[in-house]
Design a protein around this motif. Structure first.
Motif, PDB file in Angstrom:
ATOM      1  N   THR A 126       0.840  -1.199   0.000  1.00 42.22           N
ATOM      2  CA  THR A 126       0.000   0.000   0.000  1.00 42.22           C
ATOM      3  C   THR A 126       0.867   1.239   0.000  1.00 42.22           C
ATOM      4  N   GLN A 127       0.651   2.095  -0.992  1.00 41.32           N
ATOM      5  CA  GLN A 127       1.386   3.354  -1.069  1.00 41.32           C
ATOM      6  C   GLN A 127       0.429   4.518  -0.850  1.00 41.32           C
ATOM      7  N   THR A 128       0.893   5.473  -0.078  1.00 40.87           N
ATOM      8  CA  THR A 128       0.127   6.708   0.126  1.00 40.87           C
ATOM      9  C   THR A 128       1.076   7.892   0.136  1.00 40.87           C
ATOM     10  N   PRO A 129       0.656   9.074  -0.365  1.00 36.87           N
ATOM     11  CA  PRO A 129      -0.620   9.285  -1.061  1.00 36.87           C
ATOM     12  C   PRO A 129      -0.553   8.775  -2.499  1.00 36.87           C
ATOM     13  N   LYS A 130      -1.656   8.828  -3.220  1.00 39.73           N
ATOM     14  CA  LYS A 130      -1.660   8.444  -4.646  1.00 39.73           C
ATOM     15  C   LYS A 130      -1.197   9.599  -5.510  1.00 39.73           C
ATOM     16  N   PHE A 131      -1.499  10.811  -5.091  1.00 42.96           N
ATOM     17  CA  PHE A 131      -1.101  12.005  -5.838  1.00 42.96           C
ATOM     18  C   PHE A 131      -0.646  13.074  -4.858  1.00 42.96           C
ATOM     19  N   ARG A 132       0.315  13.893  -5.315  1.00 47.34           N
ATOM     20  CA  ARG A 132       0.723  15.008  -4.466  1.00 47.34           C
ATOM     21  C   ARG A 132       1.393  16.061  -5.337  1.00 47.34           C
ATOM     22  N   ILE A 133       1.078  17.322  -5.032  1.00 52.39           N
ATOM     23  CA  ILE A 133       1.771  18.444  -5.663  1.00 52.39           C
ATOM     24  C   ILE A 133       2.557  19.169  -4.586  1.00 52.39           C
ATOM     25  N   LEU A 134       3.839  19.337  -4.814  1.00 55.30           N
ATOM     26  CA  LEU A 134       4.716  20.017  -3.864  1.00 55.30           C
ATOM     27  C   LEU A 134       5.268  21.291  -4.492  1.00 55.30           C
ATOM     28  N   LYS A 135       5.536  22.252  -3.663  1.00 58.06           N
ATOM     29  CA  LYS A 135       6.261  23.432  -4.134  1.00 58.06           C
ATOM     30  C   LYS A 135       7.763  23.185  -3.945  1.00 58.06           C
ATOM     31  N   ILE A 136       8.544  23.829  -4.782  1.00 54.20           N
ATOM     32  CA  ILE A 136       9.999  23.716  -4.691  1.00 54.20           C
ATOM     33  C   ILE A 136      10.443  24.046  -3.266  1.00 54.20           C
ATOM     34  N   GLY A 137      11.293  23.190  -2.706  1.00 50.95           N
ATOM     35  CA  GLY A 137      11.826  23.414  -1.377  1.00 50.95           C
ATOM     36  C   GLY A 137      11.032  22.767  -0.254  1.00 50.95           C
ATOM     37  N   GLN A 138       9.801  22.322  -0.553  1.00 53.90           N
ATOM     38  CA  GLN A 138       9.022  21.635   0.470  1.00 53.90           C
ATOM     39  C   GLN A 138       9.556  20.215   0.669  1.00 53.90           C
ATOM     40  N   SER A 139       9.126  19.614   1.770  1.00 47.37           N
ATOM     41  CA  SER A 139       9.512  18.241   2.070  1.00 47.37           C
ATOM     42  C   SER A 139       8.266  17.389   2.200  1.00 47.37           C
ATOM     43  N   MET A 140       8.438  16.093   1.995  1.00 48.53           N
ATOM     44  CA  MET A 140       7.320  15.184   2.220  1.00 48.53           C
ATOM     45  C   MET A 140       7.849  13.764   2.369  1.00 48.53           C
ATOM     46  N   THR A 141       6.996  12.906   2.894  1.00 47.25           N
ATOM     47  CA  THR A 141       7.322  11.486   3.030  1.00 47.25           C
ATOM     48  C   THR A 141       6.309  10.661   2.269  1.00 47.25           C
ATOM     49  N   ARG A 175      11.690   9.674   2.057  1.00 43.29           N
ATOM     50  CA  ARG A 175      11.644  11.073   2.441  1.00 43.29           C
ATOM     51  C   ARG A 175      12.288  11.930   1.360  1.00 43.29           C
ATOM     52  N   LEU A 176      11.577  12.967   0.939  1.00 43.64           N
ATOM     53  CA  LEU A 176      12.118  13.974   0.030  1.00 43.64           C
ATOM     54  C   LEU A 176      12.353  15.253   0.832  1.00 43.64           C
ATOM     55  N   GLU A 177      13.583  15.696   0.861  1.00 43.85           N
ATOM     56  CA  GLU A 177      13.910  16.963   1.498  1.00 43.85           C
ATOM     57  C   GLU A 177      14.176  17.995   0.402  1.00 43.85           C
ATOM     58  N   LEU A 178      13.662  19.191   0.560  1.00 49.14           N
ATOM     59  CA  LEU A 178      13.935  20.264  -0.408  1.00 49.14           C
ATOM     60  C   LEU A 178      13.587  19.824  -1.826  1.00 49.14           C
ATOM     61  N   ALA A 179      12.282  19.581  -2.060  1.00 49.01           N
ATOM     62  CA  ALA A 179      11.829  19.060  -3.342  1.00 49.01           C
ATOM     63  C   ALA A 179      12.265  19.956  -4.513  1.00 49.01           C
ATOM     64  N   ALA A 180      12.629  19.300  -5.609  1.00 43.91           N
ATOM     65  CA  ALA A 180      13.056  19.992  -6.823  1.00 43.91           C
ATOM     66  C   ALA A 180      12.227  19.496  -7.999  1.00 43.91           C
ATOM     67  N   PRO A 181      12.062  20.324  -9.055  1.00 38.82           N
ATOM     68  CA  PRO A 181      11.270  19.892 -10.228  1.00 38.82           C
ATOM     69  C   PRO A 181      11.770  18.578 -10.819  1.00 38.82           C
ATOM     70  N   SER A 182      13.062  18.293 -10.696  1.00 35.51           N
ATOM     71  CA  SER A 182      13.612  17.046 -11.247  1.00 35.51           C
ATOM     72  C   SER A 182      13.071  15.816 -10.515  1.00 35.51           C
ATOM     73  N   GLN A 183      12.431  16.016  -9.377  1.00 38.12           N
ATOM     74  CA  GLN A 183      11.858  14.891  -8.640  1.00 38.12           C
ATOM     75  C   GLN A 183      10.399  14.626  -9.026  1.00 38.12           C
ATOM     76  N   THR A 184       9.894  15.376  -9.988  1.00 41.60           N
ATOM     77  CA  THR A 184       8.579  15.080 -10.547  1.00 41.60           C
ATOM     78  C   THR A 184       8.642  13.730 -11.230  1.00 41.60           C
ATOM     79  N   SER A 185       7.819  12.791 -10.767  1.00 35.85           N
ATOM     80  CA  SER A 185       7.914  11.421 -11.261  1.00 35.85           C
ATOM     81  C   SER A 185       6.785  10.598 -10.647  1.00 35.85           C
ATOM     82  N   VAL A 186       6.701   9.355 -11.076  1.00 38.45           N
ATOM     83  CA  VAL A 186       5.840   8.384 -10.394  1.00 38.45           C
ATOM     84  C   VAL A 186       6.742   7.473  -9.579  1.00 38.45           C
ATOM     85  N   TYR A 187       6.416   7.317  -8.320  1.00 41.35           N
ATOM     86  CA  TYR A 187       7.235   6.537  -7.406  1.00 41.35           C
ATOM     87  C   TYR A 187       6.533   5.216  -7.080  1.00 41.35           C
TER      88      TYR A 187
END
Lengths: 111, 116
Positions: free
Chosen positions: B5-20, B77-89
């Motif tokens: 099980t993966q969560t979330p299914k979709f997410r939009i982040l701003k540059i520099g934000q973090s998420m798990t 964990r993504l720290e300091l999100a960048a546009p290059s990390q736009t992808s499907v995980y």
């Protein structure tokens, strides 16, 4: 550097046609080669091949590995529209069971 | 029969934000993996784990971190999100030595991440 190369990158056929998808690889400590089908979401497992010359078969799909030539093919006979998908080839190494994937072949089967 | 099980299914982040990105499995599989898939490309390995407390880098680990405190969970964990990390995980699991032989990987349904 390990690499897996699939060809063609895309293919359009009509129902009933037979297709052959290709996968070549250069991987140290080869363990096995796997084929996956990816439709809209996660890849689903098709075949795993470890020995040369032994064909794996499931319905209209079959696959074979040539470890001397570092090559595998996936055949689909009597294609159906439901076969439309991206087919991924991956090679697993002996060290940690991780896999190196090819870019995939996008197959489109038209009615 | 949840599987992976993966969560979330979709997410939009701003540059520099973090998420798990969360990945949980209920199959008691030892091996867990994180892959990313860019449009028209195959999957590239980010990190993997062969058991609780053990993690290692894959092909493209920069910008990511993982932990494996339990068999069931393998967060990315993504720290300091960048546009290059736009992808499907995709998170994937493997039962063990015999698992690869019989079943290949079991994949989660993926998380589509966009960094703007």
């Amino acid at each position: 550097e390990d690499k897996v190369v699939q060809s063609p990158l895309s293919l359009v056929v009509h129902e009933g046609d037979t297709v052959t998808l290709n996968c070549s690889y250069e991987v140290t400590n080869f363990r096995s080669l796997l084929w996956y089908k990816q439709e809209k979401k996660a890849p689903t497992f098709l075949f795993m091949l470890t020995s040369s010359g032994i064909e794996k078969k499931s319905g209209r799909l079959s696959s074979i590995l040539d470890k001397k030539e570092l090559f595998s093919i996936l055949n689909i006979t009597a294609t159906q529209t439901g076969d439309s998908a991206v087919y991924l080839c991956a090679v697993a190494n002996l060290n940690n069971n991780d896999m190196r994937f090819g870019a995939g072949t996008r197959l489109t089967v038209k009615p | 029969n949840a599987g992976v099980t993966q969560t979330p299914k979709f997410r939009i982040l701003k540059i520099g934000q973090s998420m798990t990105l969360q990945c949980a499995q209920d199959m008691n599989h030892n091996y867990m993996y994180w892959y990313r898939q860019d449009p028209g490309m195959g999957l590239k390995l980010i990190y993997y784990s062969v058991g609780a407390g053990i993690t290692d880098k894959g092909e493209v680990p920069n910008g990511y971190n993982v932990s494996r405190s339990t068999t069931e969970d393998f967060p990315l964990r993504l720290e300091l999100a960048a546009p290059s990390q736009t992808s499907v995980y995709f998170c994937a699991t493997l039962r063990g030595e015999g698992g690869l032989t019989l079943y290949g990987y079991t994949f989660g349904s993926g998380t589509r991440l966009t960094v703007v």
